[in-house]
Scaffold this motif. Structure first.
Motif, PDB file in Angstrom:
ATOM      1  N   HIS A  37      48.343  59.891   0.961  1.00  0.00           N
ATOM      2  CA  HIS A  37      49.466  60.409   1.740  1.00  0.00           C
ATOM      3  C   HIS A  37      49.351  61.925   1.794  1.00  0.00           C
ATOM      4  O   HIS A  37      49.315  62.583   0.739  1.00  0.00           O
ATOM      5  CB  HIS A  37      50.796  60.001   1.099  1.00  0.00           C
ATOM      6  CG  HIS A  37      51.978  60.552   1.809  1.00  0.00           C
ATOM      7  ND1 HIS A  37      52.923  61.310   1.180  1.00  0.00           N
ATOM      8  CD2 HIS A  37      52.361  60.475   3.107  1.00  0.00           C
ATOM      9  CE1 HIS A  37      53.852  61.663   2.051  1.00  0.00           C
ATOM     10  NE2 HIS A  37      53.527  61.187   3.225  1.00  0.00           N
ATOM     11  N   VAL A  38      49.267  62.469   2.999  1.00  0.00           N
ATOM     12  CA  VAL A  38      49.151  63.914   3.180  1.00  0.00           C
ATOM     13  C   VAL A  38      50.559  64.500   3.283  1.00  0.00           C
ATOM     14  O   VAL A  38      51.298  64.188   4.209  1.00  0.00           O
ATOM     15  CB  VAL A  38      48.306  64.259   4.427  1.00  0.00           C
ATOM     16  CG1 VAL A  38      48.241  65.765   4.637  1.00  0.00           C
ATOM     17  CG2 VAL A  38      46.909  63.671   4.298  1.00  0.00           C
ATOM     18  N   ILE A  39      50.914  65.315   2.318  1.00  0.00           N
ATOM     19  CA  ILE A  39      52.226  65.947   2.297  1.00  0.00           C
ATOM     20  C   ILE A  39      52.243  67.163   3.216  1.00  0.00           C
ATOM     21  O   ILE A  39      53.200  67.382   3.963  1.00  0.00           O
ATOM     22  CB  ILE A  39      52.604  66.345   0.857  1.00  0.00           C
ATOM     23  CG1 ILE A  39      52.716  65.080   0.005  1.00  0.00           C
ATOM     24  CG2 ILE A  39      53.891  67.155   0.821  1.00  0.00           C
ATOM     25  CD1 ILE A  39      52.832  65.346  -1.466  1.00  0.00           C
ATOM     26  N   SER A  40      51.177  67.953   3.174  1.00  0.00           N
ATOM     27  CA  SER A  40      51.052  69.105   4.059  1.00  0.00           C
ATOM     28  C   SER A  40      49.581  69.371   4.321  1.00  0.00           C
ATOM     29  O   SER A  40      48.713  68.946   3.563  1.00  0.00           O
ATOM     30  CB  SER A  40      51.729  70.339   3.447  1.00  0.00           C
ATOM     31  OG  SER A  40      51.076  70.719   2.255  1.00  0.00           O
ATOM     32  N   GLY A  41      49.311  70.053   5.413  1.00  0.00           N
ATOM     33  CA  GLY A  41      47.931  70.333   5.786  1.00  0.00           C
ATOM     34  C   GLY A  41      47.316  69.150   6.524  1.00  0.00           C
ATOM     35  O   GLY A  41      48.037  68.312   7.086  1.00  0.00           O
ATOM     36  N   ALA A  42      45.998  69.071   6.500  1.00  0.00           N
ATOM     37  CA  ALA A  42      45.280  67.994   7.183  1.00  0.00           C
ATOM     38  C   ALA A  42      44.016  67.651   6.405  1.00  0.00           C
ATOM     39  O   ALA A  42      43.375  68.525   5.828  1.00  0.00           O
ATOM     40  CB  ALA A  42      44.918  68.402   8.605  1.00  0.00           C
ATOM     41  N   VAL A  43      43.687  66.371   6.400  1.00  0.00           N
ATOM     42  CA  VAL A  43      42.508  65.867   5.702  1.00  0.00           C
ATOM     43  C   VAL A  43      41.820  64.851   6.608  1.00  0.00           C
ATOM     44  O   VAL A  43      42.486  64.030   7.247  1.00  0.00           O
ATOM     45  CB  VAL A  43      42.900  65.194   4.360  1.00  0.00           C
ATOM     46  CG1 VAL A  43      41.689  64.605   3.671  1.00  0.00           C
ATOM     47  CG2 VAL A  43      43.600  66.185   3.447  1.00  0.00           C
ATOM     48  N   THR A  44      40.510  64.897   6.657  1.00  0.00           N
ATOM     49  CA  THR A  44      39.731  63.908   7.398  1.00  0.00           C
ATOM     50  C   THR A  44      39.052  62.989   6.397  1.00  0.00           C
ATOM     51  O   THR A  44      38.412  63.461   5.453  1.00  0.00           O
ATOM     52  CB  THR A  44      38.692  64.592   8.302  1.00  0.00           C
ATOM     53  OG1 THR A  44      39.383  65.414   9.242  1.00  0.00           O
ATOM     54  CG2 THR A  44      37.842  63.570   9.045  1.00  0.00           C
ATOM     55  N   VAL A  45      39.208  61.676   6.592  1.00  0.00           N
ATOM     56  CA  VAL A  45      38.574  60.670   5.740  1.00  0.00           C
ATOM     57  C   VAL A  45      37.429  60.060   6.538  1.00  0.00           C
ATOM     58  O   VAL A  45      37.622  59.599   7.670  1.00  0.00           O
ATOM     59  CB  VAL A  45      39.581  59.581   5.304  1.00  0.00           C
ATOM     60  CG1 VAL A  45      38.908  58.587   4.374  1.00  0.00           C
ATOM     61  CG2 VAL A  45      40.793  60.222   4.635  1.00  0.00           C
ATOM     62  N   ARG A  46      36.237  60.067   5.952  1.00  0.00           N
ATOM     63  CA  ARG A  46      35.048  59.541   6.624  1.00  0.00           C
ATOM     64  C   ARG A  46      34.616  58.247   5.949  1.00  0.00           C
ATOM     65  O   ARG A  46      34.508  58.168   4.723  1.00  0.00           O
ATOM     66  CB  ARG A  46      33.912  60.561   6.570  1.00  0.00           C
ATOM     67  CG  ARG A  46      32.647  60.108   7.311  1.00  0.00           C
ATOM     68  CD  ARG A  46      31.622  61.236   7.406  1.00  0.00           C
ATOM     69  NE  ARG A  46      31.283  61.849   6.137  1.00  0.00           N
ATOM     70  CZ  ARG A  46      30.283  61.443   5.349  1.00  0.00           C
ATOM     71  NH1 ARG A  46      29.531  60.413   5.679  1.00  0.00           N
ATOM     72  NH2 ARG A  46      30.035  62.096   4.222  1.00  0.00           N
ATOM     73  N   PHE A  47      34.360  57.246   6.766  1.00  0.00           N
ATOM     74  CA  PHE A  47      33.839  55.947   6.339  1.00  0.00           C
ATOM     75  C   PHE A  47      32.449  55.775   6.960  1.00  0.00           C
ATOM     76  O   PHE A  47      32.034  56.598   7.777  1.00  0.00           O
ATOM     77  CB  PHE A  47      34.752  54.816   6.820  1.00  0.00           C
ATOM     78  CG  PHE A  47      36.150  54.892   6.281  1.00  0.00           C
ATOM     79  CD1 PHE A  47      36.491  54.280   5.089  1.00  0.00           C
ATOM     80  CD2 PHE A  47      37.142  55.576   6.975  1.00  0.00           C
ATOM     81  CE1 PHE A  47      37.778  54.338   4.582  1.00  0.00           C
ATOM     82  CE2 PHE A  47      38.432  55.646   6.486  1.00  0.00           C
ATOM     83  CZ  PHE A  47      38.755  55.026   5.297  1.00  0.00           C
ATOM     84  N   ALA A  76      43.610  75.586   6.452  1.00  0.00           N
ATOM     85  CA  ALA A  76      44.784  75.730   5.582  1.00  0.00           C
ATOM     86  C   ALA A  76      44.653  74.810   4.381  1.00  0.00           C
ATOM     87  O   ALA A  76      43.950  73.798   4.431  1.00  0.00           O
ATOM     88  CB  ALA A  76      46.052  75.380   6.365  1.00  0.00           C
ATOM     89  N   PRO A  77      45.346  75.129   3.284  1.00  0.00           N
ATOM     90  CA  PRO A  77      45.349  74.214   2.138  1.00  0.00           C
ATOM     91  C   PRO A  77      46.080  72.918   2.492  1.00  0.00           C
ATOM     92  O   PRO A  77      46.798  72.849   3.492  1.00  0.00           O
ATOM     93  CB  PRO A  77      46.093  74.997   1.052  1.00  0.00           C
ATOM     94  CG  PRO A  77      46.791  76.103   1.742  1.00  0.00           C
ATOM     95  CD  PRO A  77      46.130  76.329   3.063  1.00  0.00           C
ATOM     96  N   ALA A  78      45.888  71.909   1.658  1.00  0.00           N
ATOM     97  CA  ALA A  78      46.549  70.619   1.864  1.00  0.00           C
ATOM     98  C   ALA A  78      47.116  70.125   0.537  1.00  0.00           C
ATOM     99  O   ALA A  78      46.542  70.389  -0.523  1.00  0.00           O
ATOM    100  CB  ALA A  78      45.570  69.597   2.430  1.00  0.00           C
ATOM    101  N   GLU A  79      48.228  69.433   0.609  1.00  0.00           N
ATOM    102  CA  GLU A  79      48.820  68.746  -0.539  1.00  0.00           C
ATOM    103  C   GLU A  79      48.689  67.254  -0.254  1.00  0.00           C
ATOM    104  O   GLU A  79      49.129  66.786   0.803  1.00  0.00           O
ATOM    105  CB  GLU A  79      50.294  69.107  -0.712  1.00  0.00           C
ATOM    106  CG  GLU A  79      50.534  70.504  -1.198  1.00  0.00           C
ATOM    107  CD  GLU A  79      50.176  70.698  -2.663  1.00  0.00           C
ATOM    108  OE1 GLU A  79      50.417  69.772  -3.472  1.00  0.00           O
ATOM    109  OE2 GLU A  79      49.658  71.767  -3.001  1.00  0.00           O
TER     110      GLU A  79
END
Length: 93
Positions: A37-47, A76-79
């Motif tokens: 669960h991304v609280i802030s920022g953005a994350v990419t998950v690669r499969f 930007a940072p992510a939480e």
């Protein structure tokens, strides 16, 4: 966030610097279910067969044993909160 003795679930909260990642290679986690669960920022998950971008408020549920890795946005940072069921250290998976 969860105590080491808790075997049913592991809850992790991570503060990720811009560009942080889970490694160049896909990996697995010894659990049945992984929720990110991304609280802030953005994350990419690669499969192996797809890429999923998660932004603030987004969540992704996957089998922990499905090979994957992740990268935080460079801008930007992510939480992020991870929930792993059962806790990988339990030895029950």
């Amino acid at each position: 966030m969860s105590p080491r003795g808790e075997e049913r679930v592991q809850l992790l909260r991570s503060s990720l610097e811009p560009g942080a990642h889970g490694g160049a290679d896909l990996y697995t986690v010894n659990c049945d279910v992984e929720v990110m669960h991304v609280i802030s920022g953005a994350v990419t998950v690669r499969f192996a067969d797809r890429t999923v971008r998660l932004e603030s408020g987004d969540a992704l549920t996957l089998p922990g044993r499905e090979p994957h890795t992740w990268t935080a946005d460079d801008d930007a940072p992510a939480e992020v909160v991870w929930v792993l069921v059962p806790a990988p250290w339990s030895g029950s998976a």
